[in-house]
Design a protein around this motif. Structure first.
Motif, PDB file in Angstrom:
ATOM      1  N   UNK A 123      19.841  64.820 -70.266  1.00 20.86           N
ATOM      2  CA  UNK A 123      18.668  65.650 -69.941  1.00 20.86           C
ATOM      3  C   UNK A 123      17.858  65.995 -71.186  1.00 20.86           C
ATOM      4  N   UNK A 124      18.525  66.338 -72.274  1.00 17.17           N
ATOM      5  CA  UNK A 124      17.817  66.747 -73.487  1.00 17.17           C
ATOM      6  C   UNK A 124      17.007  65.618 -74.106  1.00 17.17           C
ATOM      7  N   UNK A 125      17.311  64.396 -73.725  1.00 15.36           N
ATOM      8  CA  UNK A 125      16.608  63.239 -74.275  1.00 15.36           C
ATOM      9  C   UNK A 125      15.629  62.611 -73.282  1.00 15.36           C
ATOM     10  N   UNK A 126      15.329  63.335 -72.210  1.00 15.33           N
ATOM     11  CA  UNK A 126      14.290  62.883 -71.289  1.00 15.33           C
ATOM     12  C   UNK A 126      14.685  61.755 -70.367  1.00 15.33           C
ATOM     13  N   UNK A 127      15.989  61.551 -70.202  1.00 18.63           N
ATOM     14  CA  UNK A 127      16.458  60.546 -69.252  1.00 18.63           C
ATOM     15  C   UNK A 127      16.891  61.234 -67.963  1.00 18.63           C
ATOM     16  N   UNK A 128      17.051  60.445 -66.915  1.00 18.93           N
ATOM     17  CA  UNK A 128      17.433  60.993 -65.617  1.00 18.93           C
ATOM     18  C   UNK A 128      18.942  60.932 -65.431  1.00 18.93           C
ATOM     19  N   UNK A 129      19.536  62.023 -64.982  1.00 16.57           N
ATOM     20  CA  UNK A 129      20.956  62.044 -64.630  1.00 16.57           C
ATOM     21  C   UNK A 129      21.103  61.439 -63.241  1.00 16.57           C
ATOM     22  N   UNK A 130      21.875  60.385 -63.145  1.00 19.47           N
ATOM     23  CA  UNK A 130      22.137  59.744 -61.851  1.00 19.47           C
ATOM     24  C   UNK A 130      23.618  59.893 -61.559  1.00 19.47           C
ATOM     25  N   UNK A 131      23.938  60.654 -60.521  1.00 20.37           N
ATOM     26  CA  UNK A 131      25.341  60.928 -60.205  1.00 20.37           C
ATOM     27  C   UNK A 131      25.877  59.953 -59.168  1.00 20.37           C
ATOM     28  N   UNK A 132      27.079  59.457 -59.435  1.00 17.98           N
ATOM     29  CA  UNK A 132      27.860  58.739 -58.434  1.00 17.98           C
ATOM     30  C   UNK A 132      29.138  59.555 -58.253  1.00 17.98           C
ATOM     31  N   UNK A 133      29.139  60.476 -57.291  1.00 20.41           N
ATOM     32  CA  UNK A 133      30.274  61.394 -57.170  1.00 20.41           C
ATOM     33  C   UNK A 133      31.585  60.674 -56.872  1.00 20.41           C
ATOM     34  N   UNK A 134      32.640  61.139 -57.514  1.00 18.84           N
ATOM     35  CA  UNK A 134      33.974  60.662 -57.175  1.00 18.84           C
ATOM     36  C   UNK A 134      34.355  61.192 -55.797  1.00 18.84           C
ATOM     37  N   UNK A 135      35.244  60.486 -55.138  1.00 16.07           N
ATOM     38  CA  UNK A 135      35.685  60.875 -53.792  1.00 16.07           C
ATOM     39  C   UNK A 135      36.981  61.667 -53.911  1.00 16.07           C
ATOM     40  N   UNK A 136      36.971  62.874 -53.384  1.00 14.48           N
ATOM     41  CA  UNK A 136      38.148  63.744 -53.399  1.00 14.48           C
ATOM     42  C   UNK A 136      38.707  63.840 -51.989  1.00 14.48           C
ATOM     43  N   UNK A 137      39.992  63.495 -51.829  1.00 16.85           N
ATOM     44  CA  UNK A 137      40.605  63.493 -50.494  1.00 16.85           C
ATOM     45  C   UNK A 137      41.511  64.692 -50.257  1.00 16.85           C
ATOM     46  N   UNK A 138      41.392  65.689 -51.123  1.00 16.60           N
ATOM     47  CA  UNK A 138      42.243  66.866 -50.982  1.00 16.60           C
ATOM     48  C   UNK A 138      43.465  66.837 -51.869  1.00 16.60           C
ATOM     49  N   UNK A 139      43.760  65.674 -52.432  1.00 21.29           N
ATOM     50  CA  UNK A 139      44.904  65.567 -53.342  1.00 21.29           C
ATOM     51  C   UNK A 139      44.548  64.865 -54.643  1.00 21.29           C
ATOM     52  N   UNK A 140      43.557  63.988 -54.635  1.00 23.30           N
ATOM     53  CA  UNK A 140      43.198  63.258 -55.843  1.00 23.30           C
ATOM     54  C   UNK A 140      41.832  62.616 -55.721  1.00 23.30           C
ATOM     55  N   UNK A 141      41.438  61.905 -56.779  1.00 24.22           N
ATOM     56  CA  UNK A 141      40.092  61.347 -56.872  1.00 24.22           C
ATOM     57  C   UNK A 141      40.118  59.825 -56.950  1.00 24.22           C
ATOM     58  N   UNK A 142      39.055  59.230 -56.400  1.00 19.58           N
ATOM     59  CA  UNK A 142      38.856  57.777 -56.466  1.00 19.58           C
ATOM     60  C   UNK A 142      37.359  57.504 -56.586  1.00 19.58           C
ATOM     61  N   UNK A 143      37.029  56.274 -56.926  1.00 14.46           N
ATOM     62  CA  UNK A 143      35.627  55.874 -57.076  1.00 14.46           C
ATOM     63  C   UNK A 143      35.087  55.337 -55.761  1.00 14.46           C
ATOM     64  N   UNK A 144      33.897  55.762 -55.393  1.00 20.62           N
ATOM     65  CA  UNK A 144      33.180  55.208 -54.244  1.00 20.62           C
ATOM     66  C   UNK A 144      32.399  54.004 -54.759  1.00 20.62           C
TER      67      UNK A 144
END
Length: 388
Positions: A123-144
């Motif tokens: 953000x401080x350098x004028x670029x756009x933050x593009x989020x790819x949220x991790x998937x949380x299943x209630x016990x752990x995380x994985x990549x979508x």
């Protein structure tokens, strides 16, 4: 000589970011350990101080050898010394990479929840933050991966910041996952910057995989940020490295680091790194066992005594990600209440992106007696929050 991680160090009055807080509060927020660093590092620094002259410093050959030896010995990656460039810190390196290797208005992809300073560097350098949220299943995380590919395919996306191992969720990405990320980024012409500062802080029996070790595609389309600072509690010494195998990318990044004036060592940065990687291994093995004991204590205490909170399974870092959704969806409010009620200072999860809104981050890197005090305060804060 066995390290004394139980020693109740006193950091107040030392200009500590972590401990420069009101008396009576107990800080378990920023990723900074309350342990004295390894004796060989202290000895190397004492010898440097004893020399008495602190003029301009250069990067010496033993610095390159120390990094290459460590990654070969511990992480099965053969590093050519020409790949390594000194820098004053991982965050300055990330910000320089964003400025030098992307253009204003382009997208930099992150996988949330993720280390909050990534957002500042983008953000401080004028670029756009593009989020790819991790998937949380209630016990752990994985990549979508469906979402990840869709966002990497956007022509405006030119850089991906990878956190390996992942902060704050404590996930070690396996070789198959990293290879898939590498292939997608190569396909869509997205450069990968892998922040691997937590790589040595894995649980005993667990091993991280360097992104650059996975394949030629990953190696040649990546920048890796490395440092002894998290592992050996040396953040204040401003010593780190970037590893860039591709000579064209490396040339651009070197110019960026030099332009930003973050490519020259202070009088202690080189000696500290050389001592850490050359003589700190035995200390680190003891630390990993101690940290695992602390993390286990938190899990057992929460399961037994603090209903409504879940500790997300973690294989790396000394940080634990607490799922508070059984109590509230606004962990920021909860964090503020706990601090006001008990003095326990935790980090609210929303700092790491919107997917962290119902989480808190707890730093377990402290003497066990202090951790027990923190857990007692956490228990009280959670109980009192429910009684409001």
């Amino acid at each position: 000589m066995k390290a004394d991680f139980d020693k109740m160090t006193d950091r107040r009055g030392t200009g500590s970011l972590k401990w420069d807080i009101p008396k009576g509060e107990l800080p378990m927020w920023v990723a900074d350990m309350d342990f004295e660093t390894a004796p060989p590092i202290r000895e190397a620094l004492a010898a440097r101080v004893a020399h008495g002259v602190f003029g301009y410093s250069v990067v010496t050959p033993d610095w390159y050898e120390a990094y290459a030896g460590w990654w070969s010995r511990r992480h099965h990656l053969e590093v050519d010394k020409d790949w390594l460039v000194f820098c004053t810190g991982v965050v300055p390196a990330i910000s320089s990479a964003v400025r030098k290797l992307t253009t204003v208005g382009e997208n930099v992809l992150v996988q949330t929840p993720v280390y909050n300073i990534f957002f500042n560097s983008i953000r401080n350098n004028g670029r756009n933050i593009l989020e790819s949220p991790l998937v949380y299943d209630g016990t752990g995380y994985a990549i979508d991966f469906r979402d990840l590919e869709e966002k990497l395919a956007d022509p405006q996306t030119t850089l991906m910041l990878l956190c390996n191992p992942h902060n704050p969720v404590g996930k070690i990405w396996d070789q198959e996952t990293l290879a898939r990320i590498g292939e997608l980024c190569h396909r869509y012409h997205v450069l990968v910057l892998s922040d691997e500062i937590h790589c040595d802080l894995t649980d005993p029996g667990c091993e991280y995989v360097p992104f650059a070790s996975v394949s030629r595609i990953c190696r040649d389309n990546s920048i890796t940020c490395l440092a002894p600072t998290k592992t050996f509690n040396l953040a204040g010494l401003q010593t780190a490295a970037v590893m860039v195998p591709d000579p064209h990318i490396r040339h651009k990044l070197e110019r960026g680091l030099n332009t930003d004036e973050v490519a020259e060592p202070n009088a202690f940065a080189i000696q500290a790194a050389v001592a850490a990687f050359g003589q700190g291994e035995a200390w680190l093995e003891e630390l990993r066992v101690y940290l695992k004991g602390n993390k286990d204590l938190v899990r057992e205490t929460v399961e037994r005594e603090i209903p409504g909170i879940k500790v997300v399974p973690s294989q790396a870092t000394y940080l634990l990600w607490l799922d508070c959704s059984g109590i509230t969806e606004d962990a920021g409010e909860l964090a503020a209440f706990i601090r006001s009620d008990t003095g326990l200072y935790l980090t609210e999860g929303e700092e790491y992106g919107a997917p962290g809104r119902s989480f808190l981050r707890l730093n377990t890197a402290c003497p066990r007696q202090r951790l027990i005090q923190g857990l007692s305060r956490l228990q009280k804060g959670i109980r009192d929050f429910g009684l409001r």
